[in-house]
Structure formats: C-alpha cells, structure tokens
Design a protein around this motif. Structure first.
Motif, PDB file in Angstrom:
ATOM      1  N   LEU A 210      -2.723 -13.833  40.851  1.00  0.00           N
ATOM      2  CA  LEU A 210      -2.025 -13.097  41.908  1.00  0.00           C
ATOM      3  C   LEU A 210      -1.383 -14.063  42.896  1.00  0.00           C
ATOM      4  O   LEU A 210      -1.976 -15.096  43.254  1.00  0.00           O
ATOM      5  CB  LEU A 210      -2.990 -12.195  42.672  1.00  0.00           C
ATOM      6  CG  LEU A 210      -3.679 -11.074  41.889  1.00  0.00           C
ATOM      7  CD1 LEU A 210      -4.695 -10.371  42.772  1.00  0.00           C
ATOM      8  CD2 LEU A 210      -2.641 -10.078  41.373  1.00  0.00           C
ATOM      9  N   LEU A 211      -0.178 -13.735  43.348  1.00  0.00           N
ATOM     10  CA  LEU A 211       0.445 -14.453  44.452  1.00  0.00           C
ATOM     11  C   LEU A 211      -0.056 -13.825  45.751  1.00  0.00           C
ATOM     12  O   LEU A 211       0.195 -12.643  46.012  1.00  0.00           O
ATOM     13  CB  LEU A 211       1.974 -14.360  44.367  1.00  0.00           C
ATOM     14  CG  LEU A 211       2.739 -14.923  45.570  1.00  0.00           C
ATOM     15  CD1 LEU A 211       2.442 -16.408  45.762  1.00  0.00           C
ATOM     16  CD2 LEU A 211       4.240 -14.686  45.420  1.00  0.00           C
ATOM     17  N   LEU A 212      -0.758 -14.612  46.544  1.00  0.00           N
ATOM     18  CA  LEU A 212      -1.335 -14.102  47.789  1.00  0.00           C
ATOM     19  C   LEU A 212      -0.720 -14.791  48.991  1.00  0.00           C
ATOM     20  O   LEU A 212      -0.444 -15.997  48.955  1.00  0.00           O
ATOM     21  CB  LEU A 212      -2.849 -14.314  47.806  1.00  0.00           C
ATOM     22  CG  LEU A 212      -3.662 -13.665  46.686  1.00  0.00           C
ATOM     23  CD1 LEU A 212      -5.146 -13.973  46.883  1.00  0.00           C
ATOM     24  CD2 LEU A 212      -3.421 -12.169  46.633  1.00  0.00           C
ATOM     25  N   GLU A 213      -0.509 -14.028  50.023  1.00  0.00           N
ATOM     26  CA  GLU A 213      -0.102 -14.590  51.305  1.00  0.00           C
ATOM     27  C   GLU A 213      -1.355 -14.921  52.113  1.00  0.00           C
ATOM     28  O   GLU A 213      -2.454 -14.447  51.801  1.00  0.00           O
ATOM     29  CB  GLU A 213       0.764 -13.590  52.083  1.00  0.00           C
ATOM     30  CG  GLU A 213       2.016 -13.135  51.351  1.00  0.00           C
ATOM     31  CD  GLU A 213       3.037 -14.250  51.153  1.00  0.00           C
ATOM     32  OE1 GLU A 213       2.991 -15.226  51.934  1.00  0.00           O
ATOM     33  OE2 GLU A 213       3.865 -14.144  50.240  1.00  0.00           O
ATOM     34  N   VAL A 214      -1.178 -15.726  53.135  1.00  0.00           N
ATOM     35  CA  VAL A 214      -2.317 -16.064  53.992  1.00  0.00           C
ATOM     36  C   VAL A 214      -2.894 -14.778  54.601  1.00  0.00           C
ATOM     37  O   VAL A 214      -2.170 -13.966  55.173  1.00  0.00           O
ATOM     38  CB  VAL A 214      -1.895 -17.032  55.117  1.00  0.00           C
ATOM     39  CG1 VAL A 214      -3.063 -17.298  56.060  1.00  0.00           C
ATOM     40  CG2 VAL A 214      -1.386 -18.334  54.532  1.00  0.00           C
ATOM     41  N   GLY A 215      -4.183 -14.577  54.437  1.00  0.00           N
ATOM     42  CA  GLY A 215      -4.844 -13.396  54.995  1.00  0.00           C
ATOM     43  C   GLY A 215      -4.974 -12.237  54.036  1.00  0.00           C
ATOM     44  O   GLY A 215      -5.669 -11.250  54.340  1.00  0.00           O
ATOM     45  N   ASP A 216      -4.320 -12.309  52.861  1.00  0.00           N
ATOM     46  CA  ASP A 216      -4.512 -11.254  51.858  1.00  0.00           C
ATOM     47  C   ASP A 216      -5.977 -11.249  51.397  1.00  0.00           C
ATOM     48  O   ASP A 216      -6.621 -12.304  51.320  1.00  0.00           O
ATOM     49  CB  ASP A 216      -3.607 -11.485  50.649  1.00  0.00           C
ATOM     50  CG  ASP A 216      -2.171 -11.070  50.926  1.00  0.00           C
ATOM     51  OD1 ASP A 216      -1.924 -10.444  51.978  1.00  0.00           O
ATOM     52  OD2 ASP A 216      -1.295 -11.394  50.097  1.00  0.00           O
ATOM     53  N   VAL A 217      -6.494 -10.044  51.073  1.00  0.00           N
ATOM     54  CA  VAL A 217      -7.898  -9.926  50.669  1.00  0.00           C
ATOM     55  C   VAL A 217      -7.984  -9.365  49.252  1.00  0.00           C
ATOM     56  O   VAL A 217      -7.172  -8.538  48.827  1.00  0.00           O
ATOM     57  CB  VAL A 217      -8.686  -9.027  51.640  1.00  0.00           C
ATOM     58  CG1 VAL A 217      -8.777  -9.686  53.019  1.00  0.00           C
ATOM     59  CG2 VAL A 217      -8.072  -7.638  51.746  1.00  0.00           C
ATOM     60  N   VAL A 218      -9.000  -9.864  48.529  1.00  0.00           N
ATOM     61  CA  VAL A 218      -9.274  -9.417  47.164  1.00  0.00           C
ATOM     62  C   VAL A 218     -10.768  -9.167  47.038  1.00  0.00           C
ATOM     63  O   VAL A 218     -11.579  -9.982  47.508  1.00  0.00           O
ATOM     64  CB  VAL A 218      -8.826 -10.479  46.128  1.00  0.00           C
ATOM     65  CG1 VAL A 218      -9.206 -10.045  44.718  1.00  0.00           C
ATOM     66  CG2 VAL A 218      -7.318 -10.719  46.223  1.00  0.00           C
ATOM     67  N   PHE A 219     -11.154  -8.053  46.410  1.00  0.00           N
ATOM     68  CA  PHE A 219     -12.568  -7.709  46.237  1.00  0.00           C
ATOM     69  C   PHE A 219     -12.697  -6.762  45.045  1.00  0.00           C
ATOM     70  O   PHE A 219     -11.694  -6.353  44.439  1.00  0.00           O
ATOM     71  CB  PHE A 219     -13.147  -7.079  47.507  1.00  0.00           C
ATOM     72  CG  PHE A 219     -12.335  -5.941  48.065  1.00  0.00           C
ATOM     73  CD1 PHE A 219     -12.594  -4.635  47.666  1.00  0.00           C
ATOM     74  CD2 PHE A 219     -11.303  -6.175  48.979  1.00  0.00           C
ATOM     75  CE1 PHE A 219     -11.852  -3.578  48.176  1.00  0.00           C
ATOM     76  CE2 PHE A 219     -10.565  -5.119  49.487  1.00  0.00           C
ATOM     77  CZ  PHE A 219     -10.823  -3.827  49.085  1.00  0.00           C
ATOM     78  N   LEU A 220     -13.932  -6.404  44.708  1.00  0.00           N
ATOM     79  CA  LEU A 220     -14.206  -5.502  43.585  1.00  0.00           C
ATOM     80  C   LEU A 220     -14.836  -4.206  44.079  1.00  0.00           C
ATOM     81  O   LEU A 220     -15.705  -4.226  44.953  1.00  0.00           O
ATOM     82  CB  LEU A 220     -15.140  -6.168  42.570  1.00  0.00           C
ATOM     83  CG  LEU A 220     -14.562  -7.304  41.722  1.00  0.00           C
ATOM     84  CD1 LEU A 220     -15.653  -7.839  40.798  1.00  0.00           C
ATOM     85  CD2 LEU A 220     -13.359  -6.838  40.911  1.00  0.00           C
ATOM     86  N   HIS A 221     -14.383  -3.120  43.501  1.00  0.00           N
ATOM     87  CA  HIS A 221     -14.999  -1.810  43.718  1.00  0.00           C
ATOM     88  C   HIS A 221     -15.753  -1.387  42.457  1.00  0.00           C
ATOM     89  O   HIS A 221     -15.239  -1.554  41.347  1.00  0.00           O
ATOM     90  CB  HIS A 221     -13.936  -0.739  44.020  1.00  0.00           C
ATOM     91  CG  HIS A 221     -13.608  -0.632  45.467  1.00  0.00           C
ATOM     92  ND1 HIS A 221     -12.538   0.125  45.940  1.00  0.00           N
ATOM     93  CD2 HIS A 221     -14.195  -1.155  46.569  1.00  0.00           C
ATOM     94  CE1 HIS A 221     -12.496   0.048  47.249  1.00  0.00           C
ATOM     95  NE2 HIS A 221     -13.485  -0.721  47.644  1.00  0.00           N
ATOM     96  N   LEU A 222     -16.932  -0.821  42.655  1.00  0.00           N
ATOM     97  CA  LEU A 222     -17.630  -0.164  41.552  1.00  0.00           C
ATOM     98  C   LEU A 222     -16.903   1.155  41.274  1.00  0.00           C
ATOM     99  O   LEU A 222     -16.648   1.944  42.175  1.00  0.00           O
ATOM    100  CB  LEU A 222     -19.084   0.100  41.923  1.00  0.00           C
ATOM    101  CG  LEU A 222     -19.918   0.863  40.901  1.00  0.00           C
ATOM    102  CD1 LEU A 222     -20.092   0.050  39.614  1.00  0.00           C
ATOM    103  CD2 LEU A 222     -21.287   1.223  41.486  1.00  0.00           C
ATOM    104  N   TRP A 223     -16.559   1.360  40.000  1.00  0.00           N
ATOM    105  CA  TRP A 223     -15.830   2.580  39.653  1.00  0.00           C
ATOM    106  C   TRP A 223     -16.696   3.792  39.938  1.00  0.00           C
ATOM    107  O   TRP A 223     -17.916   3.747  39.803  1.00  0.00           O
ATOM    108  CB  TRP A 223     -15.420   2.518  38.186  1.00  0.00           C
ATOM    109  CG  TRP A 223     -14.373   3.530  37.809  1.00  0.00           C
ATOM    110  CD1 TRP A 223     -14.550   4.648  37.046  1.00  0.00           C
ATOM    111  CD2 TRP A 223     -12.997   3.505  38.188  1.00  0.00           C
ATOM    112  NE1 TRP A 223     -13.379   5.335  36.889  1.00  0.00           N
ATOM    113  CE2 TRP A 223     -12.380   4.652  37.609  1.00  0.00           C
ATOM    114  CE3 TRP A 223     -12.205   2.644  38.946  1.00  0.00           C
ATOM    115  CZ2 TRP A 223     -11.036   4.952  37.769  1.00  0.00           C
ATOM    116  CZ3 TRP A 223     -10.849   2.959  39.089  1.00  0.00           C
ATOM    117  CH2 TRP A 223     -10.290   4.099  38.513  1.00  0.00           C
ATOM    118  N   GLN A 224     -16.036   4.901  40.351  1.00  0.00           N
ATOM    119  CA  GLN A 224     -16.817   6.087  40.689  1.00  0.00           C
ATOM    120  C   GLN A 224     -17.579   6.601  39.466  1.00  0.00           C
ATOM    121  O   GLN A 224     -17.078   6.566  38.339  1.00  0.00           O
ATOM    122  CB  GLN A 224     -15.926   7.206  41.264  1.00  0.00           C
ATOM    123  CG  GLN A 224     -14.874   7.768  40.312  1.00  0.00           C
ATOM    124  CD  GLN A 224     -13.543   7.046  40.439  1.00  0.00           C
ATOM    125  OE1 GLN A 224     -13.512   5.870  40.818  1.00  0.00           O
ATOM    126  NE2 GLN A 224     -12.472   7.760  40.105  1.00  0.00           N
TER     127      GLN A 224
END
Length: 246
Positions: A210-224
């Motif tokens: 992924l191309l990210l800018e400063v301050g962009d956030v990435v995380f994982l969600h548990l699928w419902q």
C-alpha cells in the motif's frame, strides 16, 4: 710766569685724572654686562640641550606608543579575524550537526518493520462477534520504528512510502463458524483472509502493498460472526514493513 705755568700744569693733571677715572668706570660697566650676557647664553644653552633631550625622549616614547598602537591594532585585527573564523566554524558545526541529526532521523524513519501474533500468552479463540471487531496483536516480536501500537493493534505510517503487509488467520474447523479477518486502511476494507471448514485445523492468509501518507493507519478487523485462534505456536499473525519512501 712760573706760577702761571705751574697752575696750568696742575689743571691739566686734574683734567687728565678725571678723564681716566671716568673711562675706567665705563670699561668695568661694559665687562659686567658682557659677563651677564655670557652667563645668560650659557644657561640658555643648557636649557636648550635639556629641552632637546626631553624632546628626543618624548619622540622615542611617541614612536614606542605608535608601535604599541600598531601592534594593538594588528592584534585587534587578528582577534576579529579569529572571532569571524570561530563564528564560521560554529555555524558550519551547527549546520553539520543539523544535517547529521536530519540524516539520523531520516535513517530511523526509513527503518520501519513490525511483526506480532494475537495472544501475549496462553491459548484460545477470539470471537465470534456479530460485528467486525478490531484485533489487537499483543505478542510483539519486532517493532522497529515503533510504528505499531500493541495496545490498539494499529499501525501508523511515519513517512510517505510503500508498505507491505501480511496477515495469517488460524482456527479449528466448525460446522457454522468460519475464521476470517480483513485488513483495513483508514476505515476502508482492503483485503480479506477467510476460511471455513467443518472440522480439523484451517488457516488463511493474505498480503498487500500500500502507498501510505504520513499518519495513515492500517489494522485488522475480525470478520463478523467469525473466530480466530492462537496459542504459543503463534498461528495468527500480523506483519508489515516499509519497502521504500516516496
């Protein structure tokens, strides 16, 4: 007749005697004046010689003072030049230190990598939940740059660039409960890892750059309505690192 001649002679002697006395007095007066004049000249000469010596001494002192002033001026010039050189060195040193700090900071910023598994200790399932839930990977093995937060499970980009992420989801088979997680960037779903089987152990994985800018956030969600399993063997993991800056 004889009496007359004698009288004349006597008168002449008187007259001559008077003239001699007057002449002698005049000579003595002239000599005194000449003596006084000579003495005055001698005294004046002494004073002139003294003043000349004083003048020469003052001239020597003046030359010494001028030399000293010249030396002082030269020293002042040297000190000013040294002060200017020192200021230049300090300025260059400050610039160099700033460049070094900037380079060190830039190097540190460019060194970004993390890897973590779900459970800090023990074993068990997380989920299922009826809504997507943020997954916090607590067992951190690598966190260079401290861009990953093990308390929230969120990775924050410290620099603009391309990052690569990988995630693995493990779970035991179940007739109605799948296992799955989705990678989220700034609230938007990107890629999902999903698996469903009735029995046995199953796992799924995915990855993305992924191309990210400063301050962009990435995380994982548990699928419902899904679950995820982890134990000391670290089946479920989340990793990422900076590929290059832009």
């Amino acid at each position: 007749m004889g009496t007359t001649v004698f009288g004349l002679l006597l008168l002449g002697c008187c007259l001559c005697g008077g003239k001699t006395k007057k002449s002698t007095t005049s000579v003595i007066s002239s000599d005194s004046q000449q003596y006084v004049h000579v003495v005055s000249l001698a005294q004046l000469s002494v004073k002139v010689n003294y003043l000349q010596r004083e003048n020469e001494a003052q001239a020597v002192k003046l030359r010494e003072l001028e030399q000293q002033k010249s030396q002082v001026d030269m020293l002042k010039t040297q000190l000013q030049a040294q002060a200017a050189a020192l200021a230049s060195l300090k300025a260059n040193s400050t610039i160099t230190e700033s460049k070094v700090e900037a380079l060190q900071k830039d190097v540190k910023v460019k060194q970004v990598a993390f890897s973590a598994s779900l459970l800090a200790s023990g074993h068990g399932f997380t989920g299922p939940y009826n809504a997507q839930t943020n997954l916090v990977f607590k067992h951190v093995t690598t966190n260079i740059g401290n861009a990953y937060n093990p308390h929230t499970g969120v990775f924050t980009a410290p620099v603009r660039g391309v990052y690569h992420f990988q995630f693995y989801v493990g779970a035991g088979g179940h007739a109605s409960i799948p296992s799955g997680a989705v990678l989220v960037k700034n609230g938007h779903h990107i890629f999902i890892a999903y698996e469903r089987q009735k029995s046995g152990y199953g796992s799924s994985s995915n990855g993305v750059s992924l191309l990210l800018e400063v301050g962009d956030v990435v995380f994982l969600h548990l699928w419902q309505n899904a679950r995820i399993y982890d134990d000391g063997n670290h089946h479920s993991t989340f990793s990422g690192h900076l590929l290059f800056t832009m």
